[in-house]
Scaffold this active site. Structure first.
Site, short mmCIF file in Angstrom:
data_model
loop_
_atom_site.label_atom_id
_atom_site.label_comp_id
_atom_site.label_asym_id
_atom_site.label_seq_id
_atom_site.Cartn_x
_atom_site.Cartn_y
_atom_site.Cartn_z
CG HIS A 133 -1.83 1.19 1.27
ND1 HIS A 133 -3.12 1.15 0.76
CD2 HIS A 133 -1.66 2.46 1.73
CE1 HIS A 133 -3.69 2.32 0.92
NE2 HIS A 133 -2.83 3.13 1.51
CB CYS A 134 2.03 3.39 -2.67
SG CYS A 134 3.13 4.80 -2.95
CB VAL A 135 1.53 6.63 2.24
CG1 VAL A 135 1.28 5.53 3.26
CG2 VAL A 135 3.03 6.89 2.09
#
Length: 411
Positions: A264-266
Protein backbone atom coordinates in the site's frame (compact mmCIF):
# COMPACT_ATOMS: atom_id res chain seq x y z
CA UNK A 1 -29.78 22.60 1.53
CA UNK A 2 -28.45 26.05 0.83
CA UNK A 3 -24.79 26.58 0.03
CA UNK A 4 -23.89 27.01 3.72
CA UNK A 5 -25.93 24.14 5.16
CA UNK A 6 -24.91 20.53 5.59
CA UNK A 7 -25.92 17.29 7.28
CA UNK A 8 -23.45 16.54 10.07
CA UNK A 9 -22.10 13.17 11.18
CA UNK A 10 -25.05 12.71 13.55
CA UNK A 11 -27.51 13.12 10.67
CA UNK A 12 -28.70 16.56 11.81
CA UNK A 13 -29.07 19.63 9.63
CA UNK A 14 -26.49 22.27 10.50
CA UNK A 15 -25.09 25.61 9.28
CA UNK A 16 -21.56 26.91 8.79
CA UNK A 17 -22.32 29.90 11.03
CA UNK A 18 -22.83 27.49 13.94
CA UNK A 19 -19.39 25.91 13.62
CA UNK A 20 -18.43 27.02 17.16
CA UNK A 21 -21.72 26.08 18.82
CA UNK A 22 -22.77 22.98 20.74
CA UNK A 23 -19.35 21.43 21.25
CA UNK A 24 -19.64 19.92 24.72
CA UNK A 25 -16.45 17.88 24.36
CA UNK A 26 -14.40 20.98 23.52
CA UNK A 27 -15.96 22.97 26.37
CA UNK A 28 -15.28 20.18 28.81
CA UNK A 29 -11.72 19.79 27.54
CA UNK A 30 -10.99 23.51 27.95
CA UNK A 31 -12.49 23.50 31.45
CA UNK A 32 -10.41 20.50 32.50
CA UNK A 33 -7.30 22.06 30.99
CA UNK A 34 -7.85 25.31 32.93
CA UNK A 35 -8.39 23.36 36.15
CA UNK A 36 -5.38 21.07 35.48
CA UNK A 37 -7.51 17.94 35.26
CA UNK A 38 -6.89 15.03 32.92
CA UNK A 39 -9.17 14.50 29.94
CA UNK A 40 -11.52 11.50 29.92
CA UNK A 41 -10.62 8.61 27.58
CA UNK A 42 -11.50 9.30 23.95
CA UNK A 43 -12.11 13.05 24.48
CA UNK A 44 -9.41 14.14 22.03
CA UNK A 45 -10.72 11.76 19.36
CA UNK A 46 -14.25 13.10 19.74
CA UNK A 47 -13.02 16.70 19.54
CA UNK A 48 -10.98 15.90 16.42
CA UNK A 49 -13.98 14.19 14.78
CA UNK A 50 -16.20 17.19 15.54
CA UNK A 51 -13.68 19.68 14.15
CA UNK A 52 -13.10 17.58 11.03
CA UNK A 53 -16.86 17.36 10.46
CA UNK A 54 -17.36 21.13 10.76
CA UNK A 55 -14.49 22.29 8.55
CA UNK A 56 -16.42 22.83 5.31
CA UNK A 57 -16.62 25.24 2.40
CA UNK A 58 -19.86 26.55 0.81
CA UNK A 59 -21.04 24.73 -2.29
CA UNK A 60 -24.10 24.72 -4.54
CA UNK A 61 -25.85 21.67 -3.09
CA UNK A 62 -24.59 22.14 0.47
CA UNK A 63 -21.33 22.79 2.29
CA UNK A 64 -18.61 20.34 1.29
CA UNK A 65 -16.38 18.75 3.91
CA UNK A 66 -12.67 19.57 3.65
CA UNK A 67 -10.21 16.80 4.37
CA UNK A 68 -7.89 18.25 7.00
CA UNK A 69 -4.96 16.15 5.81
CA UNK A 70 -4.91 18.21 2.59
CA UNK A 71 -4.32 21.51 4.37
CA UNK A 72 -0.87 21.18 6.08
CA UNK A 73 1.18 20.70 2.88
CA UNK A 74 -0.54 23.65 1.19
CA UNK A 75 0.35 25.96 4.08
CA UNK A 76 3.54 24.60 5.61
CA UNK A 77 5.59 23.78 2.50
CA UNK A 78 5.78 27.32 1.04
CA UNK A 79 6.29 28.84 4.50
CA UNK A 80 9.10 26.47 5.43
CA UNK A 81 10.88 26.83 2.09
CA UNK A 82 10.73 30.62 2.26
CA UNK A 83 12.05 30.55 5.83
CA UNK A 84 14.84 28.20 4.76
CA UNK A 85 15.84 30.65 2.01
CA UNK A 86 16.54 33.41 4.55
CA UNK A 87 19.82 31.95 5.77
CA UNK A 88 22.04 28.94 5.25
CA UNK A 89 21.60 27.70 8.84
CA UNK A 90 17.81 28.05 8.64
CA UNK A 91 17.87 26.03 5.43
CA UNK A 92 19.92 23.33 7.13
CA UNK A 93 17.49 23.12 10.05
CA UNK A 94 14.35 23.11 7.89
CA UNK A 95 15.59 20.62 5.30
CA UNK A 96 16.78 18.29 8.06
CA UNK A 97 13.64 18.44 10.18
CA UNK A 98 11.13 18.21 7.31
CA UNK A 99 11.91 14.56 6.36
CA UNK A 100 11.88 13.64 10.06
CA UNK A 101 8.39 15.11 10.51
CA UNK A 102 7.11 13.36 7.38
CA UNK A 103 8.51 10.00 8.54
CA UNK A 104 7.03 10.51 12.01
CA UNK A 105 3.60 11.18 10.53
CA UNK A 106 3.95 8.12 8.29
CA UNK A 107 4.69 5.80 11.20
CA UNK A 108 1.88 7.39 13.21
CA UNK A 109 -0.75 6.77 10.54
CA UNK A 110 0.70 3.35 9.67
CA UNK A 111 0.51 2.23 13.28
CA UNK A 112 -3.09 3.37 13.56
CA UNK A 113 -3.93 1.77 10.20
CA UNK A 114 -5.34 5.05 8.91
CA UNK A 115 -5.68 6.25 5.33
CA UNK A 116 -4.61 9.84 4.76
CA UNK A 117 -4.38 12.23 1.82
CA UNK A 118 -1.45 14.06 3.44
CA UNK A 119 1.27 12.34 1.39
CA UNK A 120 -0.62 12.56 -1.90
CA UNK A 121 -1.33 16.23 -1.23
CA UNK A 122 2.31 16.83 -0.28
CA UNK A 123 3.56 15.13 -3.42
CA UNK A 124 1.23 16.89 -5.85
CA UNK A 125 1.62 20.31 -4.24
CA UNK A 126 5.41 19.88 -4.15
CA UNK A 127 5.40 19.22 -7.89
CA UNK A 128 3.23 22.24 -8.58
CA UNK A 129 5.16 24.56 -6.30
CA UNK A 130 8.57 23.48 -7.61
CA UNK A 131 7.34 24.04 -11.16
CA UNK A 132 6.04 27.49 -10.17
CA UNK A 133 9.37 28.47 -8.58
CA UNK A 134 11.19 27.22 -11.68
CA UNK A 135 9.06 29.38 -13.98
CA UNK A 136 9.13 32.45 -11.74
CA UNK A 137 12.72 32.44 -10.47
CA UNK A 138 14.86 30.35 -12.83
CA UNK A 139 13.48 30.85 -16.35
CA UNK A 140 13.58 34.71 -16.26
CA UNK A 141 17.37 34.59 -15.77
CA UNK A 142 17.71 33.68 -19.46
CA UNK A 143 19.84 30.57 -19.06
CA UNK A 144 16.99 28.11 -19.76
CA UNK A 145 15.76 27.78 -23.33
CA UNK A 146 12.22 27.39 -24.57
CA UNK A 147 12.82 23.78 -25.65
CA UNK A 148 14.11 22.89 -22.19
CA UNK A 149 10.99 24.31 -20.54
CA UNK A 150 8.83 22.32 -22.96
CA UNK A 151 10.78 19.13 -22.24
CA UNK A 152 10.40 19.63 -18.47
CA UNK A 153 6.68 20.35 -18.85
CA UNK A 154 6.15 17.24 -21.00
CA UNK A 155 7.92 15.10 -18.41
CA UNK A 156 5.68 16.52 -15.70
CA UNK A 157 2.54 15.84 -17.75
CA UNK A 158 3.61 12.27 -18.51
CA UNK A 159 4.33 11.64 -14.84
CA UNK A 160 0.90 12.96 -13.82
CA UNK A 161 -0.75 10.80 -16.49
CA UNK A 162 1.02 7.70 -15.19
CA UNK A 163 0.12 8.69 -11.63
CA UNK A 164 -3.54 9.04 -12.61
CA UNK A 165 -3.45 5.53 -14.06
CA UNK A 166 -1.74 4.20 -10.93
CA UNK A 167 -4.55 5.68 -8.83
CA UNK A 168 -7.13 3.48 -10.54
CA UNK A 169 -8.19 -0.03 -9.58
CA UNK A 170 -5.08 -1.98 -8.50
CA UNK A 171 -6.89 -5.28 -8.99
CA UNK A 172 -9.45 -5.47 -6.19
CA UNK A 173 -11.16 -8.82 -5.83
CA UNK A 174 -14.97 -8.59 -6.02
CA UNK A 175 -16.70 -8.53 -2.64
CA UNK A 176 -19.40 -11.20 -2.30
CA UNK A 177 -22.96 -10.19 -1.51
CA UNK A 178 -23.94 -10.14 2.17
CA UNK A 179 -26.28 -13.08 1.85
CA UNK A 180 -23.54 -15.10 0.25
CA UNK A 181 -21.18 -14.23 3.08
CA UNK A 182 -23.42 -15.84 5.65
CA UNK A 183 -23.96 -18.96 3.59
CA UNK A 184 -20.25 -19.18 2.87
CA UNK A 185 -19.38 -18.91 6.57
CA UNK A 186 -21.80 -21.72 7.38
CA UNK A 187 -20.80 -23.90 4.45
CA UNK A 188 -17.10 -24.24 5.28
CA UNK A 189 -16.41 -27.21 7.54
CA UNK A 190 -14.14 -26.60 10.50
CA UNK A 191 -11.79 -29.38 9.61
CA UNK A 192 -11.00 -27.79 6.25
CA UNK A 193 -9.74 -24.57 7.81
CA UNK A 194 -6.10 -24.33 8.74
CA UNK A 195 -4.93 -21.50 10.99
CA UNK A 196 -1.93 -19.40 10.14
CA UNK A 197 0.09 -16.79 11.97
CA UNK A 198 -0.91 -13.88 9.72
CA UNK A 199 -4.62 -14.18 10.34
CA UNK A 200 -5.38 -15.85 7.02
CA UNK A 201 -6.52 -19.41 6.59
CA UNK A 202 -5.61 -21.88 3.92
CA UNK A 203 -8.30 -24.33 2.87
CA UNK A 204 -8.19 -27.73 1.31
CA UNK A 205 -9.14 -28.43 -2.27
CA UNK A 206 -12.68 -29.46 -1.39
CA UNK A 207 -13.16 -26.39 0.80
CA UNK A 208 -11.83 -24.16 -1.97
CA UNK A 209 -14.25 -25.66 -4.43
CA UNK A 210 -17.25 -24.94 -2.22
CA UNK A 211 -15.93 -21.41 -1.48
CA UNK A 212 -15.54 -20.62 -5.17
CA UNK A 213 -18.96 -21.96 -5.94
CA UNK A 214 -20.56 -19.81 -3.30
CA UNK A 215 -18.85 -16.45 -3.56
CA UNK A 216 -18.83 -16.47 -7.35
CA UNK A 217 -15.65 -14.41 -7.51
CA UNK A 218 -14.65 -15.58 -10.97
CA UNK A 219 -16.38 -17.73 -13.51
CA UNK A 220 -13.27 -19.71 -14.24
CA UNK A 221 -12.71 -21.04 -10.72
CA UNK A 222 -14.27 -24.42 -11.34
CA UNK A 223 -12.11 -24.89 -14.42
CA UNK A 224 -9.02 -23.73 -12.49
CA UNK A 225 -9.74 -26.26 -9.78
CA UNK A 226 -9.46 -29.12 -12.23
CA UNK A 227 -6.19 -27.76 -13.62
CA UNK A 228 -4.69 -26.91 -10.24
CA UNK A 229 -1.67 -29.03 -9.32
CA UNK A 230 -2.05 -31.31 -6.35
CA UNK A 231 -0.93 -29.83 -3.05
CA UNK A 232 -1.38 -26.17 -4.09
CA UNK A 233 -3.75 -24.30 -1.79
CA UNK A 234 -5.56 -21.02 -2.07
CA UNK A 235 -6.07 -18.53 0.75
CA UNK A 236 -9.32 -17.81 2.53
CA UNK A 237 -9.67 -14.18 3.65
CA UNK A 238 -11.72 -13.88 6.82
CA UNK A 239 -12.14 -10.12 6.31
CA UNK A 240 -13.51 -10.13 2.76
CA UNK A 241 -15.08 -13.60 3.05
CA UNK A 242 -13.71 -14.87 -0.25
CA UNK A 243 -11.14 -17.26 -1.68
CA UNK A 244 -8.04 -15.45 -2.88
CA UNK A 245 -5.94 -16.57 -5.85
CA UNK A 246 -2.23 -17.12 -5.44
CA UNK A 247 -0.14 -14.03 -4.61
CA UNK A 248 -3.23 -12.00 -3.69
CA UNK A 249 -3.32 -10.29 -0.30
CA UNK A 250 -5.54 -8.27 1.98
CA UNK A 251 -4.72 -4.59 2.53
CA UNK A 252 -5.58 -3.59 6.07
CA UNK A 253 -5.71 0.11 5.10
CA UNK A 254 -8.02 -0.26 2.09
CA UNK A 255 -9.96 -3.14 3.62
CA UNK A 256 -9.92 -5.07 0.32
CA UNK A 257 -8.10 -8.03 -1.20
CA UNK A 258 -5.88 -7.20 -4.18
CA UNK A 259 -4.53 -9.47 -6.89
CA UNK A 260 -0.75 -9.81 -6.70
CA UNK A 261 -0.60 -7.27 -3.90
CA UNK A 262 2.78 -5.54 -3.71
CA UNK A 263 2.20 -2.90 -1.01
CA UNK A 264 0.00 0.00 0.00
CA UNK A 265 1.65 3.21 -1.20
CA UNK A 266 0.88 6.27 0.89
CA UNK A 267 2.09 8.58 -1.91
CA UNK A 268 -0.82 7.55 -4.14
CA UNK A 269 -3.14 6.64 -1.23
CA UNK A 270 -3.87 3.30 -2.86
CA UNK A 271 -2.57 -0.23 -3.18
CA UNK A 272 -0.07 -1.33 -5.82
CA UNK A 273 -1.28 -4.55 -7.37
CA UNK A 274 -1.64 -6.48 -10.57
CA UNK A 275 -3.54 -3.81 -12.51
CA UNK A 276 -1.54 -0.68 -11.63
CA UNK A 277 2.00 -1.92 -10.86
CA UNK A 278 3.26 -1.01 -14.33
CA UNK A 279 1.78 2.50 -14.09
CA UNK A 280 3.35 2.89 -10.64
CA UNK A 281 6.82 2.05 -11.98
CA UNK A 282 6.24 4.35 -14.95
CA UNK A 283 5.23 7.25 -12.68
CA UNK A 284 8.34 6.75 -10.53
CA UNK A 285 10.56 6.64 -13.63
CA UNK A 286 9.08 9.81 -15.12
CA UNK A 287 9.41 11.54 -11.76
CA UNK A 288 13.09 10.64 -11.48
CA UNK A 289 13.89 11.83 -15.00
CA UNK A 290 11.92 15.05 -14.66
CA UNK A 291 13.27 15.87 -11.21
CA UNK A 292 16.91 15.26 -12.12
CA UNK A 293 16.48 17.32 -15.30
CA UNK A 294 14.89 20.21 -13.38
CA UNK A 295 17.59 20.12 -10.71
CA UNK A 296 20.29 20.18 -13.40
CA UNK A 297 18.74 23.18 -15.21
CA UNK A 298 18.35 25.12 -11.97
CA UNK A 299 21.91 24.49 -10.79
CA UNK A 300 23.32 25.46 -14.21
CA UNK A 301 21.45 28.75 -13.87
CA UNK A 302 22.34 29.58 -10.26
CA UNK A 303 25.85 28.13 -10.04
CA UNK A 304 27.53 28.71 -13.36
CA UNK A 305 30.68 26.94 -14.51
CA UNK A 306 30.14 24.08 -12.06
CA UNK A 307 28.90 20.57 -12.55
CA UNK A 308 25.50 19.85 -10.95
CA UNK A 309 26.95 17.50 -8.33
CA UNK A 310 29.60 20.01 -7.22
CA UNK A 311 27.14 22.90 -7.32
CA UNK A 312 24.74 21.02 -5.07
CA UNK A 313 27.33 21.09 -2.26
CA UNK A 314 29.35 24.19 -3.16
CA UNK A 315 27.60 27.19 -4.67
CA UNK A 316 29.08 30.42 -3.21
CA UNK A 317 26.59 32.80 -4.82
CA UNK A 318 23.48 30.86 -3.85
CA UNK A 319 22.54 33.19 -0.99
CA UNK A 320 23.63 36.44 -2.65
CA UNK A 321 19.98 37.35 -3.33
CA UNK A 322 16.66 35.97 -2.13
CA UNK A 323 15.64 34.62 -5.56
CA UNK A 324 18.79 32.50 -5.84
CA UNK A 325 18.45 31.36 -2.22
CA UNK A 326 14.85 30.24 -2.77
CA UNK A 327 15.78 28.37 -5.96
CA UNK A 328 18.75 26.70 -4.25
CA UNK A 329 16.57 25.68 -1.28
CA UNK A 330 14.00 24.16 -3.64
CA UNK A 331 16.80 22.29 -5.40
CA UNK A 332 17.87 20.72 -2.13
CA UNK A 333 14.26 19.87 -1.26
CA UNK A 334 13.87 18.20 -4.68
CA UNK A 335 17.15 16.35 -4.19
CA UNK A 336 15.99 14.91 -0.84
CA UNK A 337 12.66 13.79 -2.29
CA UNK A 338 14.35 12.40 -5.42
CA UNK A 339 16.79 10.37 -3.32
CA UNK A 340 13.90 8.81 -1.39
CA UNK A 341 11.91 8.03 -4.53
CA UNK A 342 15.05 6.72 -6.21
CA UNK A 343 15.51 4.22 -3.39
CA UNK A 344 11.89 3.08 -3.76
CA UNK A 345 12.33 2.70 -7.52
CA UNK A 346 15.56 0.71 -7.05
CA UNK A 347 13.87 -1.73 -4.66
CA UNK A 348 10.95 -2.11 -7.05
CA UNK A 349 13.21 -2.85 -10.03
CA UNK A 350 15.17 -5.43 -8.04
CA UNK A 351 11.96 -7.09 -6.84
CA UNK A 352 10.67 -7.29 -10.40
CA UNK A 353 13.96 -8.83 -11.55
CA UNK A 354 13.50 -11.60 -8.96
CA UNK A 355 9.69 -11.78 -9.41
CA UNK A 356 8.92 -11.07 -5.77
CA UNK A 357 6.52 -8.52 -4.28
CA UNK A 358 7.08 -6.38 -1.20
CA UNK A 359 4.41 -8.36 0.64
CA UNK A 360 6.05 -11.69 -0.23
CA UNK A 361 9.46 -10.37 0.82
CA UNK A 362 8.05 -9.20 4.14
CA UNK A 363 6.39 -12.56 4.80
CA UNK A 364 9.58 -14.40 3.79
CA UNK A 365 11.59 -12.33 6.30
CA UNK A 366 9.07 -13.06 9.02
CA UNK A 367 8.98 -16.80 8.30
CA UNK A 368 12.71 -16.98 7.48
CA UNK A 369 11.97 -18.62 4.12
CA UNK A 370 13.85 -16.23 1.81
CA UNK A 371 17.47 -15.39 1.22
CA UNK A 372 18.95 -11.90 1.21
CA UNK A 373 20.72 -10.79 -1.95
CA UNK A 374 22.65 -7.66 -2.97
CA UNK A 375 23.37 -6.65 0.60
CA UNK A 376 19.82 -7.21 1.76
CA UNK A 377 18.21 -4.95 -0.87
CA UNK A 378 16.14 -7.82 -2.23
CA UNK A 379 14.65 -10.95 -0.64
CA UNK A 380 14.50 -13.85 -3.07
CA UNK A 381 11.77 -16.30 -2.10
CA UNK A 382 12.62 -18.58 -5.03
CA UNK A 383 8.95 -19.47 -5.46
CA UNK A 384 8.25 -17.48 -8.64
CA UNK A 385 11.77 -16.65 -9.83
CA UNK A 386 12.16 -17.90 -13.43
CA UNK A 387 15.17 -15.88 -14.51
CA UNK A 388 15.68 -12.20 -15.30
CA UNK A 389 14.08 -12.14 -18.75
CA UNK A 390 11.14 -14.34 -17.82
CA UNK A 391 10.49 -12.30 -14.69
CA UNK A 392 10.40 -9.05 -16.61
CA UNK A 393 8.28 -10.65 -19.33
CA UNK A 394 5.81 -11.70 -16.67
CA UNK A 395 5.74 -8.19 -15.19
CA UNK A 396 5.20 -6.50 -18.57
CA UNK A 397 2.26 -8.84 -19.25
CA UNK A 398 0.46 -8.07 -15.99
CA UNK A 399 -3.20 -7.24 -16.55
CA UNK A 400 -3.04 -8.16 -20.25
CA UNK A 401 -5.19 -11.28 -19.81
CA UNK A 402 -8.26 -12.08 -17.72
CA UNK A 403 -7.32 -12.97 -14.13
CA UNK A 404 -8.94 -16.39 -14.21
CA UNK A 405 -6.74 -17.49 -17.12
CA UNK A 406 -3.50 -16.30 -15.54
CA UNK A 407 -1.03 -19.13 -15.05
CA UNK A 408 0.37 -17.31 -11.98
CA UNK A 409 -2.88 -17.91 -10.09
CA UNK A 410 -2.55 -21.68 -10.32
CA UNK A 411 1.22 -22.08 -9.84
Amino acid sequence: LCCCEYVDRRGERNHLAACCCDCEDLDEGCERWLTCKSLPPGALERIADTVADRVRVPWFSGAVKVNLSLVPPLVLLPVLLHVAALHFLLGLVVLTSLPVVVLWYYYLTHRRKERTLFFLSLGLFSLGYMYYVFLQEVVPRGRVGYSQVVALTCGLILMLAALSRAKKDPGYLPIPASDKKSSLGQGLPNKSVRGSSNGLHGITTSGAASGRAVNGEAKGYSRMLAEEPEGVKKDWCTKCQLVRPARAGHCRLCGRCVRRLDHHCVWINSCVGEQNHQAFILALSFFMLTSVYGITLTLHTICRDRTPFVALFYCPGAYSDYSSALSFTCVWYCAIVTAGMGYILLIQLLNISYNVTEREARLALRDNTGRRLLGGLVIDTGQYNRGFLCNWGHFLSLGSSPPQHSAEDIV
